[in-house]
Enzyme design. Structure first.
Site, PDB file in Angstrom:
ATOM      1  NE  ARG A  80     -10.671 -46.800  35.765  1.00 29.86           N
ATOM      2  CZ  ARG A  80     -10.054 -47.746  36.018  1.00 29.86           C
ATOM      3  NH1 ARG A  80      -9.031 -47.694  37.104  1.00 29.86           N
ATOM      4  NH2 ARG A  80     -10.068 -48.710  35.365  1.00 29.86           N
ATOM      5  CB  THR A  81     -17.310 -44.138  33.875  1.00 30.71           C
ATOM      6  OG1 THR A  81     -15.863 -44.007  33.673  1.00 30.71           O
ATOM      7  CG2 THR A  81     -18.218 -43.247  33.944  1.00 30.71           C
ATOM      8  CE  LYS A 108     -35.280 -62.053  28.001  1.00 32.10           C
ATOM      9  NZ  LYS A 108     -36.534 -61.528  28.999  1.00 32.10           N
ATOM     10  NE  ARG A 130     -17.745 -46.303  29.736  1.00 30.34           N
ATOM     11  CZ  ARG A 130     -16.811 -46.323  30.341  1.00 30.34           C
ATOM     12  NH1 ARG A 130     -15.877 -47.539  30.701  1.00 30.34           N
ATOM     13  NH2 ARG A 130     -16.034 -45.385  30.725  1.00 30.34           N
ATOM     14  CG  HIS A 160     -14.963 -40.990  28.915  1.00 30.26           C
ATOM     15  ND1 HIS A 160     -16.276 -40.675  29.880  1.00 30.26           N
ATOM     16  CD2 HIS A 160     -14.403 -41.933  29.572  1.00 30.26           C
ATOM     17  CE1 HIS A 160     -15.814 -41.496  30.736  1.00 30.26           C
ATOM     18  NE2 HIS A 160     -14.913 -42.287  30.820  1.00 30.26           N
TER      19      HIS A 160
HETATM   20  N1   CP Z   1     -11.552 -43.900  32.622  1.00 33.00           N
HETATM   21  C1   CP Z   1     -12.658 -44.808  32.643  1.00 33.00           C
HETATM   22  O1   CP Z   1     -13.631 -44.473  31.997  1.00 33.00           O
HETATM   23  O2   CP Z   1     -12.501 -46.127  33.223  1.00 33.00           O
HETATM   24  P1   CP Z   1     -13.398 -47.280  33.335  1.00 33.00           P
HETATM   25  O3   CP Z   1     -13.742 -47.722  31.695  1.00 33.00           O
HETATM   26  O4   CP Z   1     -13.214 -48.027  34.380  1.00 33.00           O
HETATM   27  O5   CP Z   1     -14.875 -46.440  33.684  1.00 33.00           O
END
Ligand code: CP
Length: 330
Positions: A80-81, A108, A130, A160
């Site tokens: 999603r993100t 590496k 992320r 998040h």
């Molecule tokens: N909700 C969320 O962060 O989903 P993803 O891990 O698919 O990005």
């Protein structure tokens, strides 16, 4: 009467240049929502709302970020993100550089900071990151200073921010204010960055939060926020306006922690039976990915009377567009 596209453009320009927009832009980065003022957050929501209306009026892509380059650096998996940042950037005419970590020089041994500095030297304007470490986004922002915007797309179990913003925005499409609304956050809150970011943001928006988790999966560190804890799910969801189900974060559990899934389903699954205890118009959220029939029954997930899950996903695009446009529009 529907607003004309040029009217939207005018409102969008106002929202990109007002005082909260400028103060957010001066921060340079988005690390966690508690670093933003409520006015800045309201401005993100107003802009996302206008962008959504503009999409419905059929006038995408916008030209706001033409010639900007946005690096997507996902050191942890995402559907999603990552996808929604990519679509958000395309909707603003920005280019994205999607770093495949497994085939990049990170494999590496290149550090996060050196990887970022390499992308910056190539001229990227923002790095969406992320990572599994709680401090990853904050440390990178501190290391690179104001060179480019760092946008936290999920760090460890701590934060998040774009998920919390899109969740809050989605709730605000069904109620005019979150003041006094009762919201249950259910499941593995201990290992969940979504639980932490949401609890903090929703509390600031005036909601009453109750956490319902098995003892071994309970985010006891959130007690300081003044939220309540109720391990009995049927009591937790009583009179709730919103119920947020969370996935068990298998990838972050301590190695010797074993969860009995049958017992978990019996005590903590969100299903039609348990929702009888909630408010008449209660809505269900889940950040995804969902483990169907574990934390959430398939019937509730697919029941449009309750489920806001697809709306959360769709709104993620507009919230992320708003953030990119606010931070990068010059
Ligand atoms: N909700 C969320 O962060 O989903 P993803 O891990 O698919 O990005």
């Amino acid at each position: 009467m529907k607003e004309k596209p040029e009217r939207f453009q005018e409102s969008i320009n106002d929202l990109l240049n007002n005082n909260p927009a400028e103060s957010f832009r001066r921060r340079r980065h988005l690390i966690e929502t508690d670093l933003l003022t409520l006015e800045e957050i309201e401005n993100i929501f107003s802009l996302a709302e206008k962008l959504k209306a503009q999409k419905e009026a059929g006038s995408f892509p916008l030209e706001l970020l033409r010639k900007k380059h946005i690096a997507l650096t996902f050191y942890e998996n995402s559907t999603r993100t990552r996808s929604s940042f990519s679509i958000a950037a395309a909707n603003l005419s920005a280019n994205t550089v999607n770093l495949d970590i497994s085939t990049s020089s990170v494999s590496k041994g290149e550090s996060l900071e050196d990887t970022a500095r390499t992308l910056i030297a190539m001229g990227v304007d923002a790095i969406v990151q992320r990572h599994s470490q709680n401090e990853a986004a904050e440390s990178l922002a501190n290391a690179i200073g104001d060179a480019v915007s760092i946008i936290n797309a999920g760090s460890g179990k701590r934060s998040h921010p774009t998920q919390a913003l899109l969740d809050c925005f989605t709730m605000l499409e069904t109620v005019s204010s979150l003041k006094g609304k009762r919201i249950a956050i259910v499941g593995d809150t201990k290992y969940s960055r979504v639980a932490r970011s949401n609890a903090k943001l929703l509390k600031r928006m005036g909601a009453d939060i109750v956490i319902s988790s098995p003892p071994e999966l309970s985010a006891s560190d959130l007690a300081d926020l003044g939220i309540s804890f109720e391990s009995d799910l049927s009591k937790a969801v009583q009179n709730c306006d919103f119920v947020m189900a969370l996935r068990i974060q298998e990838e972050r559990l301590e190695k010797d922690l074993k969860i009995d899934k049958n017992s978990y389903i019996e005590k903590y699954q969100i299903n039609h039976g348990i929702l009888k205890e909630a408010g008449q118009n209660a809505k269900v959220l889940h950040p995804g990915p969902v483990n169907r029939d574990l934390e959430l029954s398939s019937q509730v997930m697919d029941d449009s009377k309750y489920s806001l899950i697809e709306k959360q996903v769709a709104n993620g695009i507009f919230i992320r567009m708003a953030i990119l446009a606010l931070l990068l529009n010059s």
